[in-house]
Design a protein around this motif. Sequence first.
Motif, PDB file in Angstrom:
ATOM      1  N   ASP A  55     -31.199 -69.112   2.363  1.00 48.35           N
ATOM      2  CA  ASP A  55     -31.136 -70.224   3.233  1.00 48.35           C
ATOM      3  C   ASP A  55     -30.073 -70.811   2.274  1.00 48.35           C
ATOM      4  O   ASP A  55     -29.882 -71.108   1.326  1.00 48.35           O
ATOM      5  CB  ASP A  55     -32.396 -70.305   3.458  1.00 48.35           C
ATOM      6  CG  ASP A  55     -32.992 -72.009   3.772  1.00 48.35           C
ATOM      7  OD1 ASP A  55     -31.775 -72.077   5.153  1.00 48.35           O
ATOM      8  OD2 ASP A  55     -33.602 -72.612   4.051  1.00 48.35           O
ATOM      9  N   LYS A  70     -38.735 -62.891  -3.447  1.00 50.28           N
ATOM     10  CA  LYS A  70     -38.665 -64.122  -2.702  1.00 50.28           C
ATOM     11  C   LYS A  70     -39.253 -65.343  -3.597  1.00 50.28           C
ATOM     12  O   LYS A  70     -40.167 -65.885  -4.782  1.00 50.28           O
ATOM     13  CB  LYS A  70     -40.320 -63.934  -1.790  1.00 50.28           C
ATOM     14  CG  LYS A  70     -40.288 -62.667  -1.625  1.00 50.28           C
ATOM     15  CD  LYS A  70     -41.998 -62.542   0.087  1.00 50.28           C
ATOM     16  CE  LYS A  70     -43.038 -62.028  -1.086  1.00 50.28           C
ATOM     17  NZ  LYS A  70     -43.961 -62.241  -0.540  1.00 50.28           N
ATOM     18  N   VAL A  71     -38.067 -65.911  -3.143  1.00 48.33           N
ATOM     19  CA  VAL A  71     -38.180 -67.497  -4.041  1.00 48.33           C
ATOM     20  C   VAL A  71     -38.188 -68.543  -2.906  1.00 48.33           C
ATOM     21  O   VAL A  71     -37.634 -68.616  -1.751  1.00 48.33           O
ATOM     22  CB  VAL A  71     -37.020 -67.795  -5.220  1.00 48.33           C
ATOM     23  CG1 VAL A  71     -37.535 -66.916  -5.920  1.00 48.33           C
ATOM     24  CG2 VAL A  71     -35.532 -67.612  -4.910  1.00 48.33           C
ATOM     25  N   ASN A  72     -38.171 -69.704  -3.121  1.00 45.74           N
ATOM     26  CA  ASN A  72     -37.719 -70.891  -2.123  1.00 45.74           C
ATOM     27  C   ASN A  72     -36.928 -72.250  -2.832  1.00 45.74           C
ATOM     28  O   ASN A  72     -36.435 -73.107  -1.809  1.00 45.74           O
ATOM     29  CB  ASN A  72     -39.184 -71.964  -2.168  1.00 45.74           C
ATOM     30  CG  ASN A  72     -39.685 -72.461  -3.744  1.00 45.74           C
ATOM     31  OD1 ASN A  72     -39.189 -72.220  -4.283  1.00 45.74           O
ATOM     32  ND2 ASN A  72     -41.181 -72.780  -3.231  1.00 45.74           N
ATOM     33  N   SER A  73     -36.082 -71.456  -3.306  1.00 41.35           N
ATOM     34  CA  SER A  73     -35.188 -72.291  -3.743  1.00 41.35           C
ATOM     35  C   SER A  73     -33.457 -71.293  -4.109  1.00 41.35           C
ATOM     36  O   SER A  73     -33.861 -70.654  -4.664  1.00 41.35           O
ATOM     37  CB  SER A  73     -35.351 -73.500  -4.988  1.00 41.35           C
ATOM     38  OG  SER A  73     -35.358 -72.560  -6.209  1.00 41.35           O
ATOM     39  N   ALA A 111     -34.448 -65.899  -0.608  1.00 42.20           N
ATOM     40  CA  ALA A 111     -34.654 -66.908  -0.869  1.00 42.20           C
ATOM     41  C   ALA A 111     -34.632 -68.636   0.437  1.00 42.20           C
ATOM     42  O   ALA A 111     -33.244 -67.946   1.334  1.00 42.20           O
ATOM     43  CB  ALA A 111     -33.497 -67.295  -1.908  1.00 42.20           C
ATOM     44  N   GLU A 112     -35.767 -68.265   0.195  1.00 44.20           N
ATOM     45  CA  GLU A 112     -36.173 -69.696   1.743  1.00 44.20           C
ATOM     46  C   GLU A 112     -37.182 -70.084   1.340  1.00 44.20           C
ATOM     47  O   GLU A 112     -38.367 -70.181   1.125  1.00 44.20           O
ATOM     48  CB  GLU A 112     -36.428 -68.229   3.049  1.00 44.20           C
ATOM     49  CG  GLU A 112     -36.807 -69.229   4.335  1.00 44.20           C
ATOM     50  CD  GLU A 112     -36.123 -69.694   5.042  1.00 44.20           C
ATOM     51  OE1 GLU A 112     -36.430 -71.377   4.730  1.00 44.20           O
ATOM     52  OE2 GLU A 112     -34.817 -69.818   4.951  1.00 44.20           O
ATOM     53  N   ASP A 113     -36.749 -71.700   1.823  1.00 42.39           N
ATOM     54  CA  ASP A 113     -37.629 -72.667   1.678  1.00 42.39           C
ATOM     55  C   ASP A 113     -38.468 -73.025   2.409  1.00 42.39           C
ATOM     56  O   ASP A 113     -40.038 -73.589   2.478  1.00 42.39           O
ATOM     57  CB  ASP A 113     -37.174 -73.707   0.928  1.00 42.39           C
ATOM     58  CG  ASP A 113     -36.647 -74.348   2.329  1.00 42.39           C
ATOM     59  OD1 ASP A 113     -36.133 -73.617   3.275  1.00 42.39           O
ATOM     60  OD2 ASP A 113     -36.608 -76.267   1.983  1.00 42.39           O
ATOM     61  N   ASP A 114     -38.844 -72.190   3.662  1.00 43.99           N
ATOM     62  CA  ASP A 114     -39.747 -72.605   5.264  1.00 43.99           C
ATOM     63  C   ASP A 114     -40.714 -71.318   5.052  1.00 43.99           C
ATOM     64  O   ASP A 114     -40.288 -70.578   5.412  1.00 43.99           O
ATOM     65  CB  ASP A 114     -38.923 -72.892   6.303  1.00 43.99           C
ATOM     66  CG  ASP A 114     -40.312 -73.053   6.972  1.00 43.99           C
ATOM     67  OD1 ASP A 114     -40.969 -73.898   6.950  1.00 43.99           O
ATOM     68  OD2 ASP A 114     -39.593 -72.048   8.579  1.00 43.99           O
ATOM     69  N   PRO A 115     -42.196 -71.646   4.496  1.00 45.14           N
ATOM     70  CA  PRO A 115     -42.558 -70.465   4.750  1.00 45.14           C
ATOM     71  C   PRO A 115     -43.207 -69.378   5.843  1.00 45.14           C
ATOM     72  O   PRO A 115     -43.057 -68.336   6.099  1.00 45.14           O
ATOM     73  CB  PRO A 115     -44.098 -71.683   4.630  1.00 45.14           C
ATOM     74  CG  PRO A 115     -43.707 -72.547   3.656  1.00 45.14           C
ATOM     75  CD  PRO A 115     -42.789 -72.888   4.117  1.00 45.14           C
ATOM     76  N   MET A 162     -31.403 -74.770   1.519  1.00 48.55           N
ATOM     77  CA  MET A 162     -32.502 -74.967   0.349  1.00 48.55           C
ATOM     78  C   MET A 162     -32.251 -75.938  -0.662  1.00 48.55           C
ATOM     79  O   MET A 162     -31.491 -77.005  -0.754  1.00 48.55           O
ATOM     80  CB  MET A 162     -32.461 -73.515  -0.429  1.00 48.55           C
ATOM     81  CG  MET A 162     -33.457 -72.555   0.323  1.00 48.55           C
ATOM     82  SD  MET A 162     -33.207 -71.198  -0.737  1.00 48.55           S
ATOM     83  CE  MET A 162     -31.504 -70.852  -1.525  1.00 48.55           C
ATOM     84  N   LEU A 171     -40.021 -66.665   6.090  1.00 46.79           N
ATOM     85  CA  LEU A 171     -40.381 -66.258   5.425  1.00 46.79           C
ATOM     86  C   LEU A 171     -41.158 -65.208   5.491  1.00 46.79           C
ATOM     87  O   LEU A 171     -40.866 -64.228   5.432  1.00 46.79           O
ATOM     88  CB  LEU A 171     -40.265 -67.427   3.430  1.00 46.79           C
ATOM     89  CG  LEU A 171     -40.597 -66.031   2.995  1.00 46.79           C
ATOM     90  CD1 LEU A 171     -39.636 -64.575   2.626  1.00 46.79           C
ATOM     91  CD2 LEU A 171     -41.605 -66.668   1.439  1.00 46.79           C
TER      92      LEU A 171
END
Length: 208
Positions: free
Chosen positions: A53, A31-34, A7-11, A56, A14
Amino acid sequence: MARMLVAEDDPLTLAGIEILLDKTNFEIVAKVNSGAAALEILASARPDMLILDNSMPERTGLDVLRTLRNRGDNRPVILLTGSLNDLITKEAMQLGVNGIVIKSTAPRDLLVCLETVAQGRRWLDQEVMQRAMDLAMSPDLSTDPLDGLSSRERAVAALVQRGLRNKEIADELGLTEGTVKVHLHKVFDKLGVRSRTDLILLAQERGA
């Protein structure tokens, strides 16, 4: 092969994690962003370990860790953090975090951390470890008003601070609404606040 949820919101971060774990014993299955998305996909992805992360949107990595532990889910969790914060470090340690990696040193340390955690041991960045030891040896220096709360009360308080209502908190933690109300009244009494608004303001003061 360990199944990983990242889980990582920075491309860019990631992408770096994906490159780092390529051709290792760690397979990224989600893979998720939040943080909210991490909790939603958990059942279907069935990861063995989680890399979260801690900055997030919606839910931080610490929020997700707190929710997992309150659900009785003890899967290994590694927190990625851009900078150190004593309150975050202290609570993460109390919740049984398995690894803490500073983002700036992740290219060097993340794989070592994962391998150590996979062997059933805890791995902490050296600076994090030093801060944790300092906190453990200087408990009187802590002025965190939430220290007097139980882990379940802290979880309820954290979800109130996120804007969730009692029914949503009950669903999140697997409780009844009545039980949530009981915990919330205890939180109000222990913290000396009278409303949800006061609790949110207290949280903002802690984060200032």
